[in-house]
Scaffold this motif. Sequence first.
Motif, PDB file in Angstrom:
ATOM      1  N   LEU A 120       0.828  -1.205   0.000  1.00 52.40           N
ATOM      2  CA  LEU A 120       0.000   0.000   0.000  1.00 52.40           C
ATOM      3  C   LEU A 120       0.863   1.257   0.000  1.00 52.40           C
ATOM      4  O   LEU A 120       0.525   2.251  -0.647  1.00 52.40           O
ATOM      5  N   ILE A 121       1.963   1.212   0.725  1.00 51.90           N
ATOM      6  CA  ILE A 121       2.854   2.373   0.781  1.00 51.90           C
ATOM      7  C   ILE A 121       3.542   2.595  -0.560  1.00 51.90           C
ATOM      8  O   ILE A 121       3.578   3.713  -1.086  1.00 51.90           O
ATOM      9  N   LEU A 122       4.065   1.514  -1.143  1.00 50.82           N
ATOM     10  CA  LEU A 122       4.791   1.633  -2.408  1.00 50.82           C
ATOM     11  C   LEU A 122       3.877   2.057  -3.553  1.00 50.82           C
ATOM     12  O   LEU A 122       4.316   2.714  -4.499  1.00 50.82           O
ATOM     13  N   ALA A 123       2.585   1.707  -3.468  1.00 45.93           N
ATOM     14  CA  ALA A 123       1.636   2.100  -4.517  1.00 45.93           C
ATOM     15  C   ALA A 123       1.465   3.604  -4.578  1.00 45.93           C
ATOM     16  O   ALA A 123       1.017   4.157  -5.597  1.00 45.93           O
ATOM     17  N   LEU A 124       1.832   4.288  -3.484  1.00 46.86           N
ATOM     18  CA  LEU A 124       1.683   5.746  -3.420  1.00 46.86           C
ATOM     19  C   LEU A 124       3.003   6.478  -3.648  1.00 46.86           C
ATOM     20  O   LEU A 124       3.101   7.678  -3.375  1.00 46.86           O
ATOM     21  N   CYS A 125       4.008   5.772  -4.145  1.00 46.78           N
ATOM     22  CA  CYS A 125       5.285   6.415  -4.446  1.00 46.78           C
ATOM     23  C   CYS A 125       5.112   7.474  -5.532  1.00 46.78           C
ATOM     24  O   CYS A 125       4.249   7.353  -6.410  1.00 46.78           O
ATOM     25  N   MET A 126       5.934   8.497  -5.473  1.00 44.66           N
ATOM     26  CA  MET A 126       5.914   9.556  -6.481  1.00 44.66           C
ATOM     27  C   MET A 126       6.112   8.970  -7.875  1.00 44.66           C
ATOM     28  O   MET A 126       6.978   8.126  -8.090  1.00 44.66           O
ATOM     29  N   ASN A 127       5.257   9.408  -8.816  1.00 42.87           N
ATOM     30  CA  ASN A 127       5.299   8.955 -10.213  1.00 42.87           C
ATOM     31  C   ASN A 127       5.105   7.445 -10.357  1.00 42.87           C
ATOM     32  O   ASN A 127       5.674   6.802 -11.237  1.00 42.87           O
ATOM     33  N   SER A 128       4.284   6.888  -9.473  1.00 47.78           N
ATOM     34  CA  SER A 128       3.932   5.469  -9.574  1.00 47.78           C
ATOM     35  C   SER A 128       3.190   5.219 -10.883  1.00 47.78           C
ATOM     36  O   SER A 128       2.321   5.999 -11.287  1.00 47.78           O
TER      37      SER A 128
END
Length: 385
Positions: A241-249
């Motif tokens: 869930l955290i990685l899905a919200l990374c910048m420029n995902s």
Amino acid sequence: MTSTTLRLTGIPRTTTRRELSKAAGVSTDCISLAPTDSSHNSVSTATITFGSKRAADKFRSVQRFKPAKCLGKRPNIDTEFLGLTVLSTSGDQDEVDLIAVHGLNGHAFSSWASGDRMWLRDFLPAQMPKTRIMTYGYNSSVWDKTSTTTIPEFAQGLLWAIINKRGRKECNRPIIFVCHSLGGIIVKLALNTALEDTQTAMISTVTHGIVFLATPHKGSDLACNSFLGIAAKALGVREDLILALCMNSGQLDDIENDFRLNHDGLDLATFYETKKTKIARVVSAFDHVIVERSSALLNVGADPRYPLERDHKQICKFACQHDDDYKAVCNQILRMAEVAPHAVRTRAIKKALQMPQISTMIKFGGDTLRSYSSAWSDDCTLKLR
């Protein structure tokens, strides 16, 4: 002491707020009571805010063994608030549905509450008497490693919760969404997904507006932080869930591109944070603006954009209806609600006129369309004379 709010479902429709107040030992202004849905045999749903967790636990324990008469035989009492919870409605008089969707690690009630005041329940209904106000809950906790629900599945859950909540007479009613953080991503994806199925396409058609509160349309730098990633592994939280919200995902880019393509006519309003959020209680060096201005702005059309001198957590909480920030958000909601019925009718007519069979009928002088008020049948299909 921290207040605690319980949700009670399965309450008889004949129960009054005064009876609930007496049974719970709290003031009536700490209670909401509304029909769960529009069916005639429907029960009611209540929210009750207690001054402390101890008082809430005591009430819950007593009602489990000997429920008050006004609660019915088997009321269900919970604190999770999953799914749609109706906070206010005027029944058949409602002209708009307003649905609030919380963000990552959020909660359908407490994310919007400040102390014992929850603005969607305690302030907004008086200003929008002909609006059914609901809040939607889903398990967005990064601490629950047992959950494997993905962002697309959150969106599907929201979509079908709305479909199941709206009766045949309500399927044409305009919808306004109020979204905090990840909630905005889920609403955009839900509207994109709605177009893929004839059973859900109507939700896209009747959605009039969205109020975004610190939604990371392009992601967040904090989600990409290497220290946070190490901490996430060490603490055992949901990295997905955290990685899905990374910048420029890539996932966020796809959602935004599809949203721009299919929903550029929606009425939008954007509010973004201008204060750093305290990440660690002691070390101020970790304080961070969770959603930067560049990510919070969707840049679709000429949507209003407002900076709020609040951090990421407080941007959706208002303790007083006279608060200037509350007024700014509320005014945008009221503006959307005022024009929503006419705007949605107009959009539906335009879409209807684009249907091949109707274009052919007009071309060859066939039957004319009825006015919008009678053009749509109870099951949301277009009917002709």
